[in-house]
Design an enzyme around this catalytic site. Structure first.
Site, short mmCIF file in Angstrom:
data_model
loop_
_atom_site.label_atom_id
_atom_site.label_comp_id
_atom_site.label_asym_id
_atom_site.label_seq_id
_atom_site.Cartn_x
_atom_site.Cartn_y
_atom_site.Cartn_z
N ASP A 109 -5.10 4.21 20.05
CA ASP A 109 -5.32 5.56 19.92
C ASP A 109 -4.61 6.03 18.54
O ASP A 109 -3.50 5.38 18.26
CB ASP A 109 -4.87 6.16 20.96
CG ASP A 109 -5.65 7.54 21.10
OD1 ASP A 109 -6.15 7.86 22.14
OD2 ASP A 109 -4.63 8.33 20.62
N ASP B 277 -10.06 7.98 18.38
CA ASP B 277 -9.78 9.09 17.56
C ASP B 277 -8.98 8.55 16.17
O ASP B 277 -8.79 9.72 15.13
CB ASP B 277 -8.95 10.14 18.14
CG ASP B 277 -7.78 9.56 19.12
OD1 ASP B 277 -7.58 8.16 18.91
OD2 ASP B 277 -7.11 10.20 19.71
N HIS C 82 -2.97 8.47 18.21
CA HIS C 82 -1.72 9.15 18.80
C HIS C 82 -0.86 7.95 19.22
O HIS C 82 -1.26 7.19 20.27
CB HIS C 82 -2.04 9.96 20.06
CG HIS C 82 -2.73 11.48 19.35
ND1 HIS C 82 -4.05 11.22 19.40
CD2 HIS C 82 -2.38 12.44 18.65
CE1 HIS C 82 -4.52 12.44 18.84
NE2 HIS C 82 -3.64 13.15 18.28
N HIS D 190 -0.41 9.18 27.35
CA HIS D 190 0.82 10.09 27.05
C HIS D 190 1.42 10.60 28.37
O HIS D 190 2.41 11.18 28.29
CB HIS D 190 0.11 11.19 26.52
CG HIS D 190 -0.40 11.02 25.07
ND1 HIS D 190 0.31 10.53 24.13
CD2 HIS D 190 -1.50 11.69 24.51
CE1 HIS D 190 -0.34 10.50 22.91
NE2 HIS D 190 -1.54 11.23 23.16
#
Lengths: 343, 343
Positions: free
Chosen positions: A193, A282, A195, A158
């Site tokens: 991931d 995740d 996200h 990120h």
């Protein structure tokens, strides 16, 4: 499989951040490292410390303004009357070419995109070590290793060239990919991931020499909200060199593996000769984020699928949060990969 | 002097916001209205309620996405599990053309630029009434009044076309100026609030039909940090139609009045035939923000200076926070203005 980690990476210990108007404790805890290390060792990894390649490979991705910010902001913030122990932004630039502020409060808003990346006294040293862990992994792959696991923490995907967000400060996967490219390789980054890898996407968005692909939960109702849609395909020379594969919330193994197939086809069509896997765990059904329902068996299949094209692979740890399954899921991914390569 | 106010404007009651990592109580309290109203009445103002000109004049400045957000976000936010009573953003867009989020959390980050504009159940109705107060003031001036005081609260000058910030939701001064322009007038906006009028600047930044001038404390170390510098002069057709006069922190009457003279010269050179004064009172030496040291006498001189060019003037209330001097300072500005016009 060679694995890399530096204990300095555990010093960063984020406390509070603001979510929906309420302060909560950060899920990106140092304890993650203990679980992940055990999971890698259970898959046969042997850990060693990274070398120190200096600031050069980091500054190849991140702006000097941002590097200076990360190095100095905690001390300058503490000099503000009434400032909290951690640096958390409260006002943001609208555009990157707004006037660059000199005040700590303004700089925090310029260089921190959300409240999930609080900066403490040890953040820079841990982020720097985390990046070196990724760089050393890239160097090992460039030197001929078929697969390396870099236990990078804090995570990186990120982080933008000039902005922290979502627990991330330095974009370890991007730094590793650029390191590989600088050694004459043609890297693709595959982000699994849960996200979207928004920082990684943005860093290479106008470039055609590094392919970026991300499989993630639909950002319509999920972090990072603004990015991760199929319509984001790159810009300028980079148009067509970014692929977002957003899956419905709650997706399980079948949907994930189908997306992985599409990702690998794109990576093959790019002619990649090395793969950087931004390895979040995740997407698992027991992860605290509860966004997808990939199983332990699914992770093993993902690992096996990553082996099939025969490219050298650098696994760079991204997210995956505290549950009893965190370490075992890493074991399954790396075990699945190794099982497929040994067949 | 005619004055305008609607009691609905007091319903908005912001509680907490995050400053330097710590939750604090908002200084933009409904009590401000009581003090300001008394101050205006002491200067001879007679208050009346605004008319309702509908959404048109507001939507002439603000985007439909943003209007829909303000009208609906509090209800949608309350449906989120664990959401705080007020809408406060925690993740922000990097650019205005990032994908527009549909989730309440994403939209909050898109439409709220900082943590100082929490949205409660009554925010939209108060902001709407505050805008109508400014619109009715503009209409009275367009109909021939030489001076009108619009007690707009919540304030407006930090609100962008598509973004709240700094206690502001709808840009009352910009809405009033556009209303005057739509009636064939040529308005200039002069912002004397101690904070730069960044929302107002941005709204007209590419336009040459409304001049924007702001006198404020140097944003190098003061809100809004990213905007308010002399180098920000407008863009495209608007280049040269924005003037920022930033004064050193702690500046007093002499510096302020000198800047006011420069502002008035620019307004004259623009050929304005009507003036909207974005009237913050927070440059006063006793204001809680403590950024400048303008005195009560200084405010009277500012009022008198504003009368000298002989333009019709619409005073639109902006900032100025709770102290025993808040009401009296308004009395001095309006009194100074009226004293000069009657001479």
């Amino acid at each position: 499989m060679k694995a890399i980690f530096d204990p300095v990476q555990t010093q960063h210990d984020p406390q509070n951040f603001l979510v929906m108007g309420t302060k909560r404790s950060s899920p990106e805890q140092p304890e993650r490292v203990t679980r992940l290390r055990a999971g890698a060792e259970a898959a046969g990894c042997t850990f060693e410390a990274p070398g120190d390649a200096g600031l050069g490979p980091i500054a190849a991705i991140h702006t000097p303004e941002y590097v200076a910010f990360l190095q100095t902001i905690h001390t300058r913030w503490q000099d503000l009357p009434g400032a909290a122990p951690e640096v958390i932004p409260n006002i943001h630039a609208r555009a990157r070419n707004d006037s660059y502020p000199t005040s700590p409060v303004g700089q925090a808003g310029y260089h921190q995109g959300d409240t999930a990346c609080p900066i403490g006294a040890q953040t820079w040293s841990s982020a720097y070590a985390s990046a070196q862990t990724a760089i050393s992994g890239a160097d090992a792959v460039a030197d001929g290793a078929r697969a390396v696991y870099s236990l990078s923490r804090p995570p990186g995907h990120h982080a933008y060239a000039d902005m922290a967000s979502g627990f991330c400060f330095l974009n370890n996967s991007a730094i590793a990919a650029e390191r590989l490219r600088s050694k004459g390789l043609r890297p693709a980054i595959l982000d699994v991931d849960v996200h979207h890898g928004n920082g990684t996407q943005d860093i290479f968005y106008a470039r055609n020499d590094v392919l970026t692909v991300s499989i993630h939960a639909d950002p319509t109702g999920f972090y990072p909200f603004f990015w991760g849609h199929a319509s984001e395909r790159g810009v300028g020379a980079g148009l067509g060199y970014n692929l977002n594969l957003a899956l419905p919330m709650g997706s399980g193994d079948a949907a994930f593996l189908e997306a992985l197939g599409a990702a690998q086809t794109r990576i093959a069509d790019f002619g990649a000769d090395v793969l950087v896997v931004a390895l979040g765990l995740d997407a698992h059904e027991s992860d605290p984020f509860k966004a997808m329902a990939v199983t332990a068996d699914g992770f093993e299949q993902i690992g096996a699928a990553l082996a099939r094209p025969g490219l050298p692979v650098l696994f760079v740890q991204e997210g995956g949060y505290l549950s009893d399954d965190l370490g075992p899921n890493l074991t399954r991914v790396l075990g699945g990969y190794q099982g497929a390569t040994s067949r």
